[in-house]
Design a protein around this motif. Structure first.
Motif, PDB file in Angstrom:
ATOM      1  N   ALA A   1      -1.326  12.997   9.326  1.00 57.74           N
ATOM      2  CA  ALA A   1      -1.910  11.991   9.876  1.00 57.74           C
ATOM      3  C   ALA A   1      -2.503  10.881   8.939  1.00 57.74           C
ATOM      4  N   ILE A   2      -3.363  11.639   7.943  1.00 55.03           N
ATOM      5  CA  ILE A   2      -3.750  10.674   6.960  1.00 55.03           C
ATOM      6  C   ILE A   2      -2.916   9.749   6.333  1.00 55.03           C
ATOM      7  N   ALA A   3      -1.851  10.434   5.659  1.00 61.13           N
ATOM      8  CA  ALA A   3      -0.847   9.692   4.978  1.00 61.13           C
ATOM      9  C   ALA A   3      -0.197   8.598   5.618  1.00 61.13           C
ATOM     10  N   ALA A   4       0.129   8.828   7.115  1.00 63.29           N
ATOM     11  CA  ALA A   4       0.810   7.809   7.955  1.00 63.29           C
ATOM     12  C   ALA A   4      -0.300   6.660   8.123  1.00 63.29           C
ATOM     13  N   LEU A   5      -1.540   7.096   8.337  1.00 57.95           N
ATOM     14  CA  LEU A   5      -2.500   5.938   8.714  1.00 57.95           C
ATOM     15  C   LEU A   5      -2.885   5.027   7.402  1.00 57.95           C
ATOM     16  N   SER A   6      -2.790   5.840   6.446  1.00 61.01           N
ATOM     17  CA  SER A   6      -3.321   5.274   4.923  1.00 61.01           C
ATOM     18  C   SER A   6      -2.774   3.787   4.698  1.00 61.01           C
ATOM     19  N   PRO A   7      -1.112   3.704   4.798  1.00 63.70           N
ATOM     20  CA  PRO A   7      -0.812   2.188   4.218  1.00 63.70           C
ATOM     21  C   PRO A   7      -1.533   1.033   5.209  1.00 63.70           C
ATOM     22  N   PHE A   8      -1.731   1.510   6.519  1.00 69.96           N
ATOM     23  CA  PHE A   8      -2.318   0.544   7.401  1.00 69.96           C
ATOM     24  C   PHE A   8      -3.593   0.196   7.146  1.00 69.96           C
ATOM     25  N   ALA A   9      -4.425   1.143   6.740  1.00 64.10           N
ATOM     26  CA  ALA A   9      -5.885   1.084   6.605  1.00 64.10           C
ATOM     27  C   ALA A   9      -6.077   0.174   4.927  1.00 64.10           C
ATOM     28  N   ALA A  10      -5.187   0.852   4.188  1.00 64.86           N
ATOM     29  CA  ALA A  10      -5.289   0.169   2.919  1.00 64.86           C
ATOM     30  C   ALA A  10      -4.636  -1.449   2.808  1.00 64.86           C
TER      31      ALA A  10
ATOM     32  N   ALA B   1       0.940  -1.294  -0.085  1.00 65.05           N
ATOM     33  CA  ALA B   1      -0.084  -0.038   0.099  1.00 65.05           C
ATOM     34  C   ALA B   1       1.033   1.136   0.065  1.00 65.05           C
ATOM     35  N   ALA B   2       2.110   1.256   0.561  1.00 67.54           N
ATOM     36  CA  ALA B   2       2.825   2.459   0.859  1.00 67.54           C
ATOM     37  C   ALA B   2       3.680   2.674  -0.660  1.00 67.54           C
ATOM     38  N   VAL B   3       3.852   1.492  -1.227  1.00 68.09           N
ATOM     39  CA  VAL B   3       4.287   1.623  -2.710  1.00 68.09           C
ATOM     40  C   VAL B   3       3.237   2.439  -3.432  1.00 68.09           C
ATOM     41  N   LYS B   4       1.903   1.713  -3.372  1.00 68.54           N
ATOM     42  CA  LYS B   4       1.001   2.270  -4.122  1.00 68.54           C
ATOM     43  C   LYS B   4       0.674   3.973  -4.073  1.00 68.54           C
ATOM     44  N   ILE B   5       0.791   4.242  -2.786  1.00 76.59           N
ATOM     45  CA  ILE B   5       0.430   5.695  -2.343  1.00 76.59           C
ATOM     46  C   ILE B   5       1.685   6.709  -2.870  1.00 76.59           C
ATOM     47  N   THR B   6       2.937   5.917  -2.652  1.00 80.96           N
ATOM     48  CA  THR B   6       4.124   6.752  -2.955  1.00 80.96           C
ATOM     49  C   THR B   6       4.111   7.154  -4.512  1.00 80.96           C
ATOM     50  N   GLY B   7       3.762   5.855  -5.303  1.00 77.56           N
ATOM     51  CA  GLY B   7       3.728   5.997  -6.811  1.00 77.56           C
ATOM     52  C   GLY B   7       2.644   6.916  -7.312  1.00 77.56           C
ATOM     53  N   GLN B   8       1.646   6.844  -6.650  1.00 79.67           N
ATOM     54  CA  GLN B   8       0.247   7.668  -6.692  1.00 79.67           C
ATOM     55  C   GLN B   8       0.741   9.350  -6.646  1.00 79.67           C
TER      56      GLN B   8
END
Lengths: 203, 215
Positions: free
Chosen positions: B197-206, B93-100
């Motif tokens: 806060a959202i960016a830090a939590l997003s990988p865990f939720a995703a 998920a972190a990869v996907k977020i970083t790529g996006q």
């Protein structure tokens, strides 16, 4: 390819029970495969062959029991996992790099599955049999010790099946492990077979 | 190049070649083009409200690629292959977020310069808008990947994604638009805090959504 194996792999399942939805897929399944063995997993449609592979690969959790896989796993199932817009060579090279393999490993895998002539063709143009061969080449290039091949002969012509047989024999000769899910008996000698029935039992 | 960077590069390539990048940017510019037709050539009104419209357009444009962020990789077995190789769903998920984020940020910021000219946003507000968007984009990327993971494979994923994303993005929208007001107060700091806060939590939720969706 398999020459990167540094030790003898092994695979063991202890009392594995898998429940999906309301269905008991396996009940207390025990299994042990040693280095250099080929296990043929067979059974009717829906008996759980693919589920067994996904449990071994860690993609699905077992309700009870444990899976001990000593060695790197590679799975080839109905999902190709190769980018359709990349060429076959580039798509395989991507996964080879992810596995720490070299371009030479990638080329050797392509050659083993007779795909070198298709290396510059985009994956989306491959036929069903060619896609299956590309998926198997991905497994070969990974350098993994334990291969999980789910219906690898589907869609393959006799020449391609022979290439696959040769790759499997070479892998187990080098001490690798192959689990092969197939309806029909493979043309190569299997070390053992596991028959799954529809009631969650191994026969 | 390490494996994380290789996967991020793959995400960027997919975004650029798969149409998931240009469509949001064109949508963003289309909103900026159409808005003056609605309000008329009132420069004062456009300057006062245009920034807020661009924030709404930026938020909605992040919705457009939702269906291609997770579903194609799930269907193709790419997510399974990464899991077999020991990649946790959170890291994927972190990869996907970083790529996006990397793929989307620069085109959106460049488009914002054009959009601001179309709307007639004053120069000082343009700089604030660019800064605010840059600060908010990690959160918007995190939310879009999370919503994509939650809705992958569901019927009507796009519509459902909108329903899920918009309420979650309201704080970003409030603070983002607040940075452009005449009395911004601490809006930029609050925007940054919310985004982090959202960016830090997003990988865990995703990541949890990716795991739950595996069959």
């Amino acid at each position: 390819m398999t020459s990167r194996q540094a030790y003898a792999p092994s695979l063991r399942l202890e009392n594995v029970t898998v429940i999906r939805g309301n269905r008991l897929v396996f009940n207390n399944l025990n299994l042990s495969v040693a280095a250099g063995e080929l296990l043929w997993v067979r059974g009717a449609n829906g008996c759980g062959k693919s589920t067994l592979f996904r449990v071994i690969a860690g993609l699905l959790g077992a309700f009870t029991g444990k899976v001990h896989a000593d060695g790197k796993l590679a799975l080839a199932d109905e999902n190709l996992a190769l980018d359709p817009n990349l060429t076959v060579g580039a798509a395989l090279h991507f996964w080879a790099q992810m596995d720490g393999a070299t371009l030479a490993d990638c080329d050797a895998a392509l050659a083993a599955m007779d795909l070198l002539s298709l290396a510059d063709i985009p994956v989306r143009y491959l036929s069903t049999g060619q896609r299956k061969r590309a998926a198997i080449a991905r497994v070969l290039a990974s350098g993994s010790a334990i291969w999980l091949l789910d219906e690898p002969y589907n869609g393959l012509d006799s020449a391609s099946s022979a290439h696959l047989d040769k790759a499997i024999l070479s892998h187990i000769a080098k001490g690798g492990i192959v689990l092969l899910a197939a309806h029909q008996s493979p043309s190569i000698n299997v070390s053992d077979s596991l028959i799954l029935d529809a009631k969650g039992r191994s026969v | 190049m390490n494996s994380f960077a290789r996967l991020v590069m793959r995400e960027i390539r997919l975004a650029w070649t798969g149409g998931g990048l240009w469509l949001p940017v064109i949508f963003y510019l289309a909103v900026a083009t159409l808005y003056p037709f609605v309000t008329g050539p009132d420069k004062v009104l456009l300057a006062k409200t245009g920034g807020g419209i661009l924030w709404i357009a930026a938020l909605l444009s992040t919705l457009l690629p939702i269906e291609r962020l997770i579903l194609p990789d799930r269907q193709a077995g790419v997510l399974d292959q990464l899991a077999i190789r020991g990649w946790s769903d959170e890291l994927v998920a972190a990869v996907k977020i970083t790529g996006q984020l990397v793929a989307f940020a620069i085109p959106l910021l460049l488009a914002s310069i054009i959009a601001s000219a179309l709307i007639g946003l004053p120069e000082e507000k343009l700089m604030t808008l660019l800064l605010g968007l840059a600060v908010a984009l990690p959160a918007l990327s995190g939310l879009s990947v999370t919503i994509s993971a939650l809705t992958a494979g569901l019927n009507g994923a796009s519509a459902l994604g909108g329903l899920l994303l918009i309420p979650l993005a309201i704080p970003i929208l409030i603070f983002g638009a607040g940075t452009l007001s005449d009395v911004p107060g601490n809006a930029m700091q609050l925007l940054a805090a919310t985004s982090i806060a959202i960016a830090a939590l997003s990988p865990f939720a995703a990541g949890a959504a990716l795991r739950a969706g595996r069959v």
